[in-house]
Write an enzyme that holds these catalytic residues in place. Structure first.
Site, mmCIF file in Angstrom:
data_model
loop_
_atom_site.group_PDB
_atom_site.id
_atom_site.type_symbol
_atom_site.label_atom_id
_atom_site.label_comp_id
_atom_site.label_asym_id
_atom_site.label_seq_id
_atom_site.Cartn_x
_atom_site.Cartn_y
_atom_site.Cartn_z
ATOM 1 N N GLY A 13 21.252 54.722 12.579
ATOM 2 C CA GLY A 13 22.368 53.850 12.949
ATOM 3 C C GLY A 13 21.859 52.550 13.545
ATOM 4 O O GLY A 13 20.861 52.546 14.253
ATOM 5 N N THR A 139 18.106 53.718 20.000
ATOM 6 C CA THR A 139 19.389 54.414 19.859
ATOM 7 C C THR A 139 20.274 54.098 21.049
ATOM 8 O O THR A 139 19.803 54.054 22.197
ATOM 9 C CB THR A 139 19.286 55.954 19.726
ATOM 10 O OG1 THR A 139 20.598 56.499 19.887
ATOM 11 C CG2 THR A 139 18.385 56.610 20.734
ATOM 12 N N ASP A 141 22.283 56.098 22.075
ATOM 13 C CA ASP A 141 22.537 57.383 22.736
ATOM 14 C C ASP A 141 21.589 57.655 23.909
ATOM 15 O O ASP A 141 21.883 58.492 24.749
ATOM 16 C CB ASP A 141 22.410 58.535 21.729
ATOM 17 C CG ASP A 141 23.301 58.343 20.509
ATOM 18 O OD1 ASP A 141 24.325 57.658 20.631
ATOM 19 O OD2 ASP A 141 22.960 58.866 19.431
HETATM 20 O O1 F6P Z 1 23.226 57.785 17.044
HETATM 21 C C1 F6P Z 1 24.024 56.655 17.185
HETATM 22 C C2 F6P Z 1 25.476 56.965 16.868
HETATM 23 O O2 F6P Z 1 26.234 55.802 17.067
HETATM 24 C C3 F6P Z 1 26.068 58.131 17.641
HETATM 25 O O3 F6P Z 1 26.405 57.791 18.970
HETATM 26 C C4 F6P Z 1 27.230 58.503 16.784
HETATM 27 O O4 F6P Z 1 27.552 59.856 16.949
HETATM 28 C C5 F6P Z 1 26.700 58.254 15.388
HETATM 29 O O5 F6P Z 1 25.605 57.361 15.512
HETATM 30 C C6 F6P Z 1 27.721 57.652 14.444
HETATM 31 O O6 F6P Z 1 27.153 57.548 13.182
HETATM 32 P P1 F6P Z 1 27.794 56.778 11.958
HETATM 33 O O7 F6P Z 1 27.412 55.332 12.067
HETATM 34 O O8 F6P Z 1 27.216 57.435 10.773
HETATM 35 O O9 F6P Z 1 29.289 56.932 12.051
#
Ligand code: F6P
Length: 366
Positions: A13, A139, A141
């Site tokens: 991401g 990240t 997160d």
């Molecule tokens: O890991 C980063 C993150 O934004 C998480 O917080 C979230 O759960 C996920 O990626 C969302 O992913 P996507 O962009 O595939 O919706």
């Protein structure tokens, strides 16, 4: 070994600060007479051999830009490749040998991978196959072990905190309960820190299972004390005492095949039903990943990028740049992925939150 050409890619991401890392790596490399190939869309670029030759012009003016000029993918996994025309979700293929071939064909001496948990796992798999990789931890997160902070987290935290501030005034005016849903996957860092910074009343995180009765009683108790609004900050991965989480979608083939999300709506309905106080859900979603990085993330990303190139020059392959005790250092990639870094329910941050009167929606903690 003398380094003449390196590759770089951003995977997983996106988040604020990716461009700042690409810029720092590239500037440091070009200054040392090293060519830089920027692979497009994460590991997909290495499989498809799609890249751009990075010059000083390419990275000029990108320090403050969100997203990534290289593009990214959180689906492209060379070891389990599902993207057409080479693979599909039904019949994934192992194309890691293609990626290795392209690395050699391009006469690369090293590869810098910028990513989170999934990217680091793939990076380690390639290290095990002999690829000279240095990684940079990204990240929002903040769930990677072996580093105190990943870049991107501070920017996401700033967005979430501002949202809580803004929701306070509307909650107060309408005498409502507002449920703010943050990202963070299986870790509660964004929810906890933004709730502390924004003065949330209840914070729900995956590390501390919540109980609906405790949430309802806390809100009713606030009302009885004359506080006619409440702010609930819920991490997307918050779970109840049965361990149930809210899954928004599945993504077969991804290194992280489940996407969490939607808990704010569930909680909003439950709270309104049981307290009879009007409630609204606000899902922050990808706003937390977009836009310009904070000053801290620009600083951290620049230090990470400069360090990553230094590590390449010193041949520290299989290692990741890390931020520990306010110093940039290096750790084994394997150590960074051995465990997810999660909030300690008995740690200082949870204790401080309780001491200022916040609830974790749990009768066990507090
Ligand atoms: O890991 C980063 C993150 O934004 C998480 O917080 C979230 O759960 C996920 O990626 C969302 O992913 P996507 O962009 O595939 O919706």
């Amino acid at each position: 070994m003398s380094i003449k050409r390196i590759g770089i890619l951003t995977a997983g991401g996106d988040c604020p600060g990716l461009n700042a890392v690409v810029r720092a790596v590239s500037k440091n490399a070009l200054k040392n007479g090293i060519e830089v190939l920027g692979f497009k869309n994460g590991f997909d670029g290495l499989v498809r051999n799609e890249f751009l030759n990075i010059t000083n012009e390419t990275v000029s003016g990108i320090l403050t830009m969100g997203g990534t000029i290289l593009g990214t993918s959180n689906i492209a996994n060379p070891f389990n490749y599902t993207l057409p025309p080479f693979g599909s979700a039904d019949s994934p293929r192992d194309l890691s040998s293609v990626a290795l071939h392209n690395f050699k064909e391009n006469q690369l001496d090293a590869l810098i991978t910028i990513g989170g948990d999934g990217t680091l796992h793939m990076s380690q798999q390639f290290v095990d196959l002999g690829l000279p990789i240095v990684a940079v931890p990204k990240t929002i997160d903040n769930d990677l072990s072996a580093t105190d902070q990943t870049f991107g987290f501070d920017s996401a935290l700033a967005v979430a905190t501002e949202a809580i501030d803004r929701l306070h005034t509307t909650a107060q005016s309408h005498h409502r309960v507002m449920i703010v849903e943050t990202m963070g996957r299986y870790a509660g860092w964004i929810a906890l820190r933004s709730a502390i910074a924004g003065g949330g009343d209840i914070v729900l995180i995956p590390e501390i299972p919540y109980n609906e009765d405790v949430i309802v009683n806390y809100i009713l108790d606030r009302k009885a004390k004359g506080k006619n609004f409440s702010i609930v900050v819920a991490a997307e991965g918050a779970k109840n005492e049965l361990g149930e989480q809210t899954v928004a979608r599945t993504l077969p083939g991804s290194t992280d095949p489940i996407r969490l999300g939607g808990i704010a709506y569930k909680l909003s309905n439950m709270i309104e039903d049981r307290t009879k106080i009007e409630s609204r859900a606000c899902v922050l979603g990808h706003t937390q990943r977009g836009g310009t990085p904070t000053a801290f993330d620009r600083w951290l990303s620049t230090l990470y990028g400069a360090k990553a190139l230094d590590m390449v020059l010193q041949g520290q392959f299989g290692y990741m740049a890390a931020f520990r005790d306010f110093k940039i250092t290096e750790v084994k990639i394997a150590d960074a992925i051995s465990n997810l870094k999660r909030v300690d329910p008995h740690g200082e941050e949870v204790k401080a939150a309780l001491e200022v009167g916040m609830s974790f929606g749990s009768s066990e903690i507090g």
